[in-house]
Design a protein around this motif. Structure first.
Motif, mmCIF file in Angstrom:
data_model
loop_
_atom_site.group_PDB
_atom_site.id
_atom_site.type_symbol
_atom_site.label_atom_id
_atom_site.label_comp_id
_atom_site.label_asym_id
_atom_site.label_seq_id
_atom_site.Cartn_x
_atom_site.Cartn_y
_atom_site.Cartn_z
ATOM 1 N N ALA A 89 27.787 -19.112 -20.183
ATOM 2 C CA ALA A 89 26.955 -18.752 -21.335
ATOM 3 C C ALA A 89 26.035 -19.910 -21.724
ATOM 4 O O ALA A 89 24.843 -19.720 -21.991
ATOM 5 N N THR A 92 23.304 -20.263 -18.968
ATOM 6 C CA THR A 92 22.263 -19.242 -19.042
ATOM 7 C C THR A 92 21.292 -19.534 -20.175
ATOM 8 O O THR A 92 20.076 -19.336 -20.039
ATOM 9 N N TYR A 93 21.824 -20.025 -21.279
ATOM 10 C CA TYR A 93 20.946 -20.394 -22.397
ATOM 11 C C TYR A 93 20.095 -21.609 -22.035
ATOM 12 O O TYR A 93 18.892 -21.660 -22.328
ATOM 13 N N HIS A 96 16.723 -21.407 -20.022
ATOM 14 C CA HIS A 96 15.513 -21.023 -20.726
ATOM 15 C C HIS A 96 14.864 -22.224 -21.415
ATOM 16 O O HIS A 96 13.755 -22.121 -21.915
ATOM 17 N N GLY A 153 25.501 -19.919 -14.432
ATOM 18 C CA GLY A 153 24.572 -19.426 -15.442
ATOM 19 C C GLY A 153 23.224 -20.103 -15.387
ATOM 20 O O GLY A 153 22.196 -19.498 -15.676
ATOM 21 N N ALA A 191 29.589 -13.434 -18.801
ATOM 22 C CA ALA A 191 28.932 -14.245 -19.826
ATOM 23 C C ALA A 191 27.422 -14.301 -19.592
ATOM 24 O O ALA A 191 26.621 -14.160 -20.531
ATOM 25 N N SER A 192 27.033 -14.504 -18.337
ATOM 26 C CA SER A 192 25.618 -14.587 -18.008
ATOM 27 C C SER A 192 24.914 -13.251 -18.251
ATOM 28 O O SER A 192 23.801 -13.199 -18.783
ATOM 29 N N SER A 195 24.302 -12.700 -21.887
ATOM 30 C CA SER A 195 23.178 -13.520 -22.326
ATOM 31 C C SER A 195 21.849 -12.894 -21.913
ATOM 32 O O SER A 195 20.890 -12.853 -22.697
ATOM 33 N N LEU A 198 21.029 -10.010 -24.167
ATOM 34 C CA LEU A 198 20.513 -10.477 -25.458
ATOM 35 C C LEU A 198 19.060 -10.912 -25.344
ATOM 36 O O LEU A 198 18.278 -10.773 -26.294
ATOM 37 N N LEU A 199 18.703 -11.443 -24.174
ATOM 38 C CA LEU A 199 17.325 -11.883 -23.932
ATOM 39 C C LEU A 199 16.445 -10.744 -23.418
ATOM 40 O O LEU A 199 15.284 -10.961 -23.071
#
Length: 254
Positions: A89, A92-93, A96, A153, A191-192, A195, A198-199
């Motif tokens: 997670a 992956t965040y 970005h 991620g 988890a990825s 994410s 959500l994106l």
């Protein structure tokens, strides 16, 4: 939500089956599924998220197959699962915020080390010889689960072989290492994928048909691995790792 044309749909279904078949055993299925989604016309970010949808369905299927065979150390992977999940997670965040390209040279070097080590140790992974889980071993295992989850991620290529290699170092045979690796891979995929959802970077119309075919591919691949053992898994592991090294070198040099 739009759906692919029939010819592209059939292409994605075929590519998904082959990708999951390989990924269920040694990882590296993204070598097939991600380029297939890009060829289907999805932009890179959307292709990455959509690929995670198929990868998650594949890893869940493989995990259930290996679990039913008794090849998974439940106590160990349950302890490592949340570390891989959280690491993925965060990774992956982070992707970005930071470019992931700087990881490529390091990944190539590590994959080469993994490949050479496996080739030199002729009978490695043929039989299980679990190491005692001391405090230091547990700490190292936890750190590896978190780092590899973050890596999956953040960047991704080679996660399957790295996880399999990690469990081989813990003393599992190739089939046991593959089964336990899929549990952690499932954690990082879930988890990825969450994410990416959500994106808003997951295309259901392309990802769902491909994902369904990946369920079938993962089931067939994992059952073959369980049935034929290390003599089947090890050559596939060496082959996929070699291809990964070649792909990363090609992208670095050209």
């Amino acid at each position: 939500m739009d759906w692919p044309a029939l010819d592209m749909l059939l292409f994605l279904i075929g590519a998904g089956f082959v990708a999951a078949f390989i990924d269920s055993v040694v990882g590296g299925g993204g070598l097939i599924s991600l380029p297939a989604l890009l060829m289907a016309g999805l932009p890179p970010t959307l292709a990455l998220g959509t690929n995670k949808l198929g990868g998650t369905l594949s890893s869940v299927t493989s995990t259930l197959s290996f679990l039913s065979s008794g090849k998974i150390n439940g106590k160990l992977v349950l302890a490592l699962f949340p570390l891989s999940f959280v690491g993925s997670a965060i990774g992956t965040y982070t992707v970005h915020l930071l470019p992931s390209a700087f990881l490529k040279p390091l990944v190539v070097c590590l994959l080469v080390v993994v490949l050479i080590y496996t080739l030199l140790k002729k009978n490695w992974g043929a039989t299980a010889s679990p190491r005692p889980l001391t405090v230091y071993t547990k700490l190292a295992a936890g750190l590896c689960a978190f780092v590899l989850g973050f890596y999956d991620g953040f960047f991704g290529p080679g996660t399957g072989p790295f996880l399999l290699f990690f469990f081989l170092l813990l003393g599992f045979d190739f089939v046991g290492a593959s089964g336990n690796a899929k549990v952690l891979n499932m954690a990082s995929n879930i988890a990825s994928l969450a994410s990416f959802f959500l994106l808003k970077s997951v295309h259901i119309g392309y990802g769902l048909p491909m994902g369904i075919s990946m369920i079938a591919g993962a089931y067939v691949g994992s059952r073959l691995a369980i049935r034929h053992g290390s003599r089947y898994v090890k050559p596939l592991f060496i082959g996929i790792t070699t291809i990964l090294v070649g792909k990363q070198l090609w992208e670095l040099l050209f």
